[in-house]
Design an enzyme around this catalytic site. Structure first.
Site, PDB file in Angstrom:
ATOM      1  N   ASP A 106     -54.420 -40.175  29.794  1.00  0.00           N
ATOM      2  CA  ASP A 106     -53.038 -39.933  30.238  1.00  0.00           C
ATOM      3  C   ASP A 106     -52.071 -40.944  29.596  1.00  0.00           C
ATOM      4  O   ASP A 106     -50.858 -40.744  29.632  1.00  0.00           O
ATOM      5  CB  ASP A 106     -52.937 -40.125  31.765  1.00  0.00           C
ATOM      6  CG  ASP A 106     -52.859 -38.807  32.527  1.00  0.00           C
ATOM      7  OD1 ASP A 106     -52.426 -37.805  31.936  1.00  0.00           O
ATOM      8  OD2 ASP A 106     -53.222 -38.807  33.724  1.00  0.00           O
ATOM      9  N   LYS A 160     -56.125 -27.826  33.556  1.00  0.00           N
ATOM     10  CA  LYS A 160     -56.836 -28.779  32.707  1.00  0.00           C
ATOM     11  C   LYS A 160     -58.302 -28.370  32.551  1.00  0.00           C
ATOM     12  O   LYS A 160     -58.898 -28.483  31.476  1.00  0.00           O
ATOM     13  CB  LYS A 160     -56.716 -30.195  33.298  1.00  0.00           C
ATOM     14  CG  LYS A 160     -55.303 -30.756  33.144  1.00  0.00           C
ATOM     15  CD  LYS A 160     -55.022 -31.994  33.973  1.00  0.00           C
ATOM     16  CE  LYS A 160     -53.532 -32.312  33.903  1.00  0.00           C
ATOM     17  NZ  LYS A 160     -53.110 -33.477  34.677  1.00  0.00           N
ATOM     18  N   GLN A 189     -55.076 -37.415  39.031  1.00  0.00           N
ATOM     19  CA  GLN A 189     -53.861 -36.610  39.171  1.00  0.00           C
ATOM     20  C   GLN A 189     -52.893 -37.287  40.138  1.00  0.00           C
ATOM     21  O   GLN A 189     -53.285 -37.708  41.225  1.00  0.00           O
ATOM     22  CB  GLN A 189     -54.240 -35.199  39.652  1.00  0.00           C
ATOM     23  CG  GLN A 189     -53.112 -34.189  39.604  1.00  0.00           C
ATOM     24  CD  GLN A 189     -52.626 -33.867  38.187  1.00  0.00           C
ATOM     25  OE1 GLN A 189     -53.383 -33.949  37.224  1.00  0.00           O
ATOM     26  NE2 GLN A 189     -51.368 -33.529  38.057  1.00  0.00           N
TER      27      GLN A 189
HETATM   28  N1  GUN Z   1     -48.765 -35.556  37.768  1.00  0.00           N
HETATM   29  C1  GUN Z   1     -47.765 -34.942  37.117  1.00  0.00           C
HETATM   30  N2  GUN Z   1     -47.944 -35.032  35.778  1.00  0.00           N
HETATM   31  C2  GUN Z   1     -49.075 -35.728  35.602  1.00  0.00           C
HETATM   32  C3  GUN Z   1     -49.789 -36.148  34.433  1.00  0.00           C
HETATM   33  O1  GUN Z   1     -49.404 -35.912  33.295  1.00  0.00           O
HETATM   34  N3  GUN Z   1     -50.935 -36.845  34.676  1.00  0.00           N
HETATM   35  C4  GUN Z   1     -51.364 -37.130  35.929  1.00  0.00           C
HETATM   36  N4  GUN Z   1     -52.489 -37.850  36.047  1.00  0.00           N
HETATM   37  N5  GUN Z   1     -50.734 -36.774  37.007  1.00  0.00           N
HETATM   38  C5  GUN Z   1     -49.597 -36.071  36.845  1.00  0.00           C
END
Ligand code: GUN
Length: 283
Positions: free
Chosen positions: A119, A52, A96
């Protein structure tokens, strides 16, 4: 043999488009900023978070990665979230997942300002999505829809089967397909006749987290197959939920792993962050 849906290509196009828009915004003194909070050192999370950060740099965004110790208290984490909620320079904020067991994941998600929830995980955004209102769509399901649309097939009226019912992928993917007027079936671990249901699918979205679970005899010839899986096989190699080598001979279109949904998911996060800035600045 089916066509491979090139997630790398479509993600690159999406990010290129974002970058062009960011260059224009910069002339007006605006730079999108994403904050990512990681708690602990889950190796998969570290890979995702690093990805990211790299995407932000490629798109011309600013990014902040706050890495907190696995033992951080829930209250401290909530305080860090609140600081970003009120910081005007931060446009998008994500935590996350998964979080350590002593932290209530729902409480944390609820603490994120819906206006910065890139998200699309907060109940406010989930609610807006459910009734088809403008909102931040969750990145993986949104990426799946974009990849399906790159094939040129019309989703309306098709039989769509989603395997998996998680809040992050399965449920929202089913809702988005429904919004596009597909006839949607959601399958999960208790589903009976899974093979028969899959064989009926014009569009098959697989998000169950089991390596090579979908075999070629489960696929309708010509179907669009979207593989959300991210597994390691016996040799430690990254692979999806779909037996790609065999299924690509039957499917009309299929996403590979790696090189499919994962990259598009990342691009959708960048799109949402840019959108957040635009909304926050009423552009
Ligand atoms: N963990 C696995 N996929 C994701 C996601 O798309 N966003 C977040 N915040 N955590 C994750």
């Amino acid at each position: 043999m089916g066509a491979i849906i090139d997630g790398k290509l479509w993600a690159a196009k999406t990010k290129e488009n974002i970058r062009t828009q960011v260059e224009e915004l910069k002339k007006r003194g605006l730079v999108p900023k994403l904050t990512v909070i990681q708690v602990g050192e889950n190796p998969a999370s570290t890979v995702y978070v690093n990805g990211k950060e790299k995407d932000c740099a490629e798109c011309g965004f600013e990014s902040e990665v706050l890495r907190l110790d696995a033992a951080v208290s829930e209250a401290e984490l909530l305080a860090e979230i609140e600081k970003r909620n009120t910081d005007k320079a931060v446009n998008g904020l994500i935590v996350q997942l998964p979080l350590p067991k002593h932290i209530d994941e729902n409480k944390v998600i609820n603490a994120i300002s819906p206006a910065k929830d890139v998200d699309g995980f907060t109940p406010v955004n989930v609610g807006h999505m459910t009734i088809g209102e403008e909102c931040f769509l969750p990145c993986t399901p949104a990426g799946c829809i974009k990849l399906i649309e790159t094939t040129g097939i019309n989703i309306a009226g098709k039989q769509a089967v989603v395997i998996g019912r998680s809040n992050i992928v399965g449920k929202p993917a089913a809702l988005l397909l429904l919004q596009k007027n597909a006839t949607v079936t959601i399958c999960h671990s208790k589903t009976q006749n899974l093979k028969e249901i899959c064989m009926d699918a014009d569009i098959l979205v697989v998000a169950i987290g089991r390596a090579n679970f979908i075999t070629s005899d489960m696929i309708k010839p010509g179907a669009v197959v979207i593989d959300v899986g991210m597994n390691r096989n016996d040799q430690g190699k990254l692979c999806g939920d779909v037996d790609f080598a065999a299924c690509k001979e039957v499917a009309g279109y299929i996403t590979p792993v790696p090189g499919g949904v994962g990259l598009m998911t990342r691009a959708m996060l960048m799109e949402n962050t840019l959108k957040a800035l635009k909304i926050q600045h009423q552009l």
